[in-house]
Design an enzyme around this catalytic site. Structure first.
Site, PDB file in Angstrom:
ATOM      1  N   ASP A  45      10.603  14.528  33.670  1.00 28.69           N
ATOM      2  CA  ASP A  45      10.623  13.166  33.152  1.00 28.69           C
ATOM      3  C   ASP A  45      10.984  13.160  31.679  1.00 28.69           C
ATOM      4  O   ASP A  45      10.271  13.722  30.852  1.00 28.69           O
ATOM      5  CB  ASP A  45       9.242  12.521  33.351  1.00 28.69           C
ATOM      6  CG  ASP A  45       9.210  11.091  32.848  1.00 28.69           C
ATOM      7  OD1 ASP A  45       9.484  10.181  33.640  1.00 28.69           O
ATOM      8  OD2 ASP A  45       8.910  10.879  31.650  1.00 28.69           O
ATOM      9  N   TYR A  50      13.187   9.896  23.734  1.00 32.34           N
ATOM     10  CA  TYR A  50      12.610  11.212  23.447  1.00 32.34           C
ATOM     11  C   TYR A  50      13.565  12.093  22.643  1.00 32.34           C
ATOM     12  O   TYR A  50      13.124  13.056  22.011  1.00 32.34           O
ATOM     13  CB  TYR A  50      12.241  11.942  24.740  1.00 32.34           C
ATOM     14  CG  TYR A  50      11.196  11.268  25.592  1.00 32.34           C
ATOM     15  CD1 TYR A  50      10.521  10.123  25.167  1.00 32.34           C
ATOM     16  CD2 TYR A  50      10.886  11.762  26.856  1.00 32.34           C
ATOM     17  CE1 TYR A  50       9.571   9.508  25.960  1.00 32.34           C
ATOM     18  CE2 TYR A  50       9.928  11.160  27.664  1.00 32.34           C
ATOM     19  CZ  TYR A  50       9.284  10.031  27.209  1.00 32.34           C
ATOM     20  OH  TYR A  50       8.355   9.422  28.015  1.00 32.34           O
ATOM     21  N   LYS A  75      14.882   7.146  30.968  1.00 30.66           N
ATOM     22  CA  LYS A  75      14.498   5.754  30.731  1.00 30.66           C
ATOM     23  C   LYS A  75      15.408   5.119  29.691  1.00 30.66           C
ATOM     24  O   LYS A  75      15.802   5.769  28.715  1.00 30.66           O
ATOM     25  CB  LYS A  75      13.046   5.664  30.260  1.00 30.66           C
ATOM     26  CG  LYS A  75      12.062   6.419  31.122  1.00 30.66           C
ATOM     27  CD  LYS A  75      10.646   6.333  30.554  1.00 30.66           C
ATOM     28  CE  LYS A  75       9.745   7.399  31.151  1.00 30.66           C
ATOM     29  NZ  LYS A  75      10.015   8.741  30.576  1.00 30.66           N
ATOM     30  N   HIS A 108      12.263   1.168  29.999  1.00 31.79           N
ATOM     31  CA  HIS A 108      11.127   1.844  29.357  1.00 31.79           C
ATOM     32  C   HIS A 108       9.957   0.896  29.050  1.00 31.79           C
ATOM     33  O   HIS A 108       8.798   1.254  29.265  1.00 31.79           O
ATOM     34  CB  HIS A 108      11.600   2.534  28.075  1.00 31.79           C
ATOM     35  CG  HIS A 108      10.784   3.714  27.684  1.00 31.79           C
ATOM     36  ND1 HIS A 108      11.295   4.797  27.017  1.00 31.79           N
ATOM     37  CD2 HIS A 108       9.471   3.991  27.865  1.00 31.79           C
ATOM     38  CE1 HIS A 108      10.346   5.691  26.801  1.00 31.79           C
ATOM     39  NE2 HIS A 108       9.224   5.216  27.301  1.00 31.79           N
ATOM     40  N   VAL A 234       4.485  21.672  26.259  1.00 32.74           N
ATOM     41  CA  VAL A 234       5.538  22.640  25.935  1.00 32.74           C
ATOM     42  C   VAL A 234       4.948  24.040  25.848  1.00 32.74           C
ATOM     43  O   VAL A 234       5.598  24.970  25.365  1.00 32.74           O
ATOM     44  CB  VAL A 234       6.266  22.279  24.613  1.00 32.74           C
ATOM     45  CG1 VAL A 234       7.034  20.973  24.766  1.00 32.74           C
ATOM     46  CG2 VAL A 234       5.278  22.190  23.448  1.00 32.74           C
ATOM     47  N   ARG A 238      -0.332  26.137  29.715  1.00 34.18           N
ATOM     48  CA  ARG A 238      -0.747  24.805  30.143  1.00 34.18           C
ATOM     49  C   ARG A 238       0.139  24.297  31.272  1.00 34.18           C
ATOM     50  O   ARG A 238      -0.347  23.660  32.213  1.00 34.18           O
ATOM     51  CB  ARG A 238      -0.674  23.854  28.941  1.00 34.18           C
ATOM     52  CG  ARG A 238      -1.363  22.526  29.141  1.00 34.18           C
ATOM     53  CD  ARG A 238      -2.865  22.637  29.049  1.00 34.18           C
ATOM     54  NE  ARG A 238      -3.316  23.305  27.849  1.00 34.18           N
ATOM     55  CZ  ARG A 238      -3.375  22.750  26.631  1.00 34.18           C
ATOM     56  NH1 ARG A 238      -2.987  21.511  26.450  1.00 34.18           N
ATOM     57  NH2 ARG A 238      -3.829  23.445  25.615  1.00 34.18           N
TER      58      ARG A 238
END
Length: 277
Positions: A45, A50, A75, A108, A234, A238
């Site tokens: 996504d 971004y 978006k 968005h 990033v 995780r």
């Protein structure tokens, strides 16, 4: 066990868990997506705002996977709303991604102070009809925005991506989406850096019980609630941890405890008043 797919209202299948790359640079997004795809993610996504669509496209092309195996979402940014502007913005997004088609394209924000989402939606419907996008949807649309859009739409949105976590469960929006077959996708699903969802005693106790992290418990709650969930990271550890949620199941009692945490607390902008370009 792999990530299950959900079927959208137009028959397109979408992975239920994916990677968000908000606030990542092109290089960070490219590296993170590489790790994610290795770990089994198939949903990515991004968004024009971004600023990392080029990195996302690089990662997809260099993955060694078939393009059809990766579900890519982007978006349309607020400044690009309007019929002609949206068509131009989509071309820019696709040039940056370097892909032949997009799996899902979202408006968005509704921007109710300067509502152009109906004419913007017509542009998305055109692109969808031309098969340049496999599914179209919205993001941050509350019930009044959705009702207004639906009054003019020829194509029902396939997805509404909204801020959703245990402290903001958005039942009214989810119920309206369910009535129209619109699938809900959760952004900031674990509360984001400004939230304290992962420190909630209910969540930490469940994490201890299942031998999982608090984030894994919350992501599992999204999955069992039938939501699409896109935790962002990033960090390799995780990213790998966030997808490892398919080897345990929360009980009905667990789910009820998490449901009781709803406070209506937003950590992101309020779509009713958000007005930024």
């Amino acid at each position: 066990m792999g990530v299950p797919n959900i079927k959208l209202n137009n028959g397109v299948e979408m992975p239920q868990l994916g990677l968000g790359v908000w606030q990542a640079t092109d290089a960070e997004a490219e590296q993170a997506i590489g790790w994610a795809l290795e770990a089994g993610y198939r949903l990515i996504d991004t968004a024009s705002m971004y600023g990392n669509e080029r990195g996302v496209g690089n990662a997809v092309r260099q993955s060694g996977l078939d393009r059809s195996d990766i579900f890519v979402t982007s978006k349309l940014w607020n400044a690009d709303q309007g019929y002609d502007q949206a068509l131009t913005a989509f071309d820019k997004t696709m040039n940056l991604l370097g892909l032949e088609y997009l799996d899902l394209y979202l408006i968005h924000w509704p921007m109710p102070a300067h509502p152009k989402y109906k004419e913007t939606w017509r542009a998305l419907e055109k692109l969808y009809g031309e098969k340049r996008i496999r599914a179209i949807g919205v993001s941050n649309f509350q019930p009044d925005h959705l009702q207004d859009l639906l009054s003019a739409a020829q194509v029902i949105p396939a997805v509404n991506q909204i801020e959703l976590h245990p402290y903001l469960q958005q039942h009214e929006t989810r119920e309206l989406c369910a009535e129209h077959g619109i699938h809900v996708e959760s952004w900031s699903p674990i509360g984001g850096s400004r939230g304290n969802v992962l420190e909630d005693p209910v969540v930490t106790k469940l994490a201890e019980h299942y031998g999982k992290s608090p984030a894994q418990v919350v992501i599992r709650w999204h999955v069992q609630s039938g939501l699409v969930v896109i935790p962002k990271s990033v960090h390799k550890e995780r990213i790998v941890e966030n997808i490892d949620v398919f080897d345990f199941e929360l009980s009905d009692t667990d789910l009820a405890q998490i449901a009781a945490l709803d406070r209506g607390t937003r950590f992101g902008p309020n779509p009713a008043t958000a007005n930024f370009t």
